[in-house]
Design a protein around this motif. Sequence first.
Motif, short mmCIF file in Angstrom:
data_model
loop_
_atom_site.label_atom_id
_atom_site.label_comp_id
_atom_site.label_asym_id
_atom_site.label_seq_id
_atom_site.Cartn_x
_atom_site.Cartn_y
_atom_site.Cartn_z
N ILE A 169 47.80 34.74 33.57
CA ILE A 169 48.61 33.63 34.08
C ILE A 169 48.51 33.40 35.59
O ILE A 169 49.09 32.46 36.10
CB ILE A 169 50.10 33.82 33.71
N SER A 170 47.76 34.23 36.30
CA SER A 170 47.77 34.16 37.76
C SER A 170 46.67 33.26 38.32
O SER A 170 45.58 33.17 37.76
CB SER A 170 47.59 35.56 38.36
N ASP A 171 46.98 32.62 39.44
CA ASP A 171 45.92 31.99 40.24
C ASP A 171 45.17 33.06 41.03
O ASP A 171 43.95 33.03 41.12
CB ASP A 171 46.52 30.97 41.21
N ARG A 172 45.93 34.00 41.61
CA ARG A 172 45.35 35.14 42.29
C ARG A 172 46.18 36.39 41.99
O ARG A 172 47.37 36.29 41.68
CB ARG A 172 45.28 34.94 43.80
N ILE A 173 45.52 37.53 42.10
CA ILE A 173 46.18 38.82 41.86
C ILE A 173 46.04 39.68 43.11
O ILE A 173 44.96 39.72 43.72
CB ILE A 173 45.55 39.54 40.66
N VAL A 174 47.12 40.36 43.47
CA VAL A 174 47.08 41.37 44.52
C VAL A 174 47.24 42.72 43.83
O VAL A 174 48.29 43.01 43.26
CB VAL A 174 48.20 41.18 45.56
N VAL A 175 46.18 43.53 43.85
CA VAL A 175 46.25 44.87 43.27
C VAL A 175 46.72 45.83 44.35
O VAL A 175 46.05 45.98 45.38
CB VAL A 175 44.89 45.32 42.70
N MET A 176 47.86 46.47 44.11
CA MET A 176 48.46 47.34 45.12
C MET A 176 48.30 48.80 44.73
O MET A 176 48.35 49.16 43.55
CB MET A 176 49.93 46.98 45.32
N HIS A 177 48.14 49.63 45.77
CA HIS A 177 47.94 51.06 45.57
C HIS A 177 48.44 51.78 46.81
O HIS A 177 47.97 51.51 47.92
CB HIS A 177 46.46 51.35 45.33
N ARG A 178 49.43 52.64 46.63
CA ARG A 178 49.96 53.45 47.72
C ARG A 178 50.39 52.60 48.91
O ARG A 178 50.11 52.92 50.07
CB ARG A 178 48.95 54.51 48.16
N GLY A 179 51.06 51.48 48.63
CA GLY A 179 51.66 50.68 49.68
C GLY A 179 50.74 49.69 50.36
O GLY A 179 51.17 48.99 51.28
N ILE A 180 49.49 49.59 49.92
CA ILE A 180 48.57 48.63 50.52
C ILE A 180 48.00 47.72 49.44
O ILE A 180 48.06 48.03 48.26
CB ILE A 180 47.42 49.33 51.29
N ALA A 181 47.42 46.61 49.88
CA ALA A 181 46.72 45.71 48.97
C ALA A 181 45.27 46.16 48.89
O ALA A 181 44.50 45.96 49.83
CB ALA A 181 46.82 44.28 49.47
N ASP A 182 44.89 46.80 47.77
CA ASP A 182 43.51 47.26 47.61
C ASP A 182 42.55 46.08 47.49
O ASP A 182 41.44 46.13 48.00
CB ASP A 182 43.40 48.16 46.37
N GLN A 183 42.98 45.03 46.79
CA GLN A 183 42.13 43.85 46.63
C GLN A 183 42.98 42.65 46.27
O GLN A 183 43.93 42.76 45.50
CB GLN A 183 41.07 44.08 45.55
N THR A 184 42.62 41.49 46.82
CA THR A 184 43.26 40.23 46.48
C THR A 184 42.17 39.26 46.05
O THR A 184 41.17 39.08 46.74
CB THR A 184 44.02 39.64 47.68
N GLY A 185 42.36 38.63 44.88
CA GLY A 185 41.34 37.70 44.39
C GLY A 185 41.76 37.04 43.11
O GLY A 185 42.84 37.30 42.57
#
Length: 344
Positions: free
Chosen positions: A200-216
């Motif tokens: 359902i997303s236009d973009r996803i922010v994958v988070m890990h240990r308080g940071i954004a590992d990847q946005t796309g």
Amino acid sequence: MSFLVLDHLRKSFGPTRVVDDFSLSVDKGEFISFLGPSGCGKTTVLRMVAGFEAPSDGRILIDGQDVTRLRPNQRQIGMVFQAYALFPNLTVAGNVGFGLRVAGVPRAARADRVAEMLALIGLPDLGGRYPWQLSGGQQQRVALARALAPSPRVLLLDEPLSALDAKIRLSLRNQIRDIQQQLGITTIFVTHDQEEALSISDRIVVMHRGIADQTGTPSDIYNHPATGFVAGFVGTLNRFSAEVVDPVAGHVRVEGADIALGRLLPPGRVTLAARPESLKVAPEGIPARITGVEFLGSVHRLRARAGGAELVLDRFNAPGEALPRPGDHVRISAAPAAWLVLPE
């Protein structure tokens, strides 16, 4: 300029930093999902946007306005919680119109807006019921209508579907997306469910240990993971330890099989990875032994072992097609572009 800007947000609780230098720009009407395991900081970021937590550092801007130090009721934000949080002593109509009543909206205008919201969520005739008279899915839709009734600038959803069964979750997530697109409201959706985020997303922010590992985009996150964590967390991934034989030509060796990737590689050893749908049984490739075959309706799932690696291969269900059997020795390959190369 982006409609919602999270500018170098940090959040610490005592000596523990739970969000570290988090930045994100969201366009008006965009649907963003925060995806990650428990404790990765995604809900803390959401609470900072809502105003329930104050950032230790950084800024939050909505439509050019710095709202970092504003109270929650001054930000024009709607929020839907995991636990519904409906008022048990109010009817459905009373719950949906609560924010409007607090804002001083006249009774007639309030009634019109409540009727509009109940029609939007598909419950036009249930305004007189109480929350305890509704199913879980209906209660969550009422919570969504309550959040949308005051016409917020941003909608925040904190794992709103996690308490529902699978069939209702599927139906409700599609309805949330349809409503979001119909209203064009900027939305942040927090979940640990990969399928929800991807669908359902236009973009996803994958988070890990308080940071954004990847946005796309969902496609980028799934097909082109930027880190080993993203590759392993989003979807199923088969991994092989590989020796780089020719870094320039992109040749690697796995379990005695030579694979040509056609791209520049670092010298030494790398992890070669592929999704289950990318692997196939072929005349040449990595030697493996089939350990199990599962029928999952639309696909057959083959389980195999190659050296020390446990593998999963998905094949579309084609009635009458011969499948390998447990114990069969086969070879496994994938198209060069389907292989992911990760640090060892």
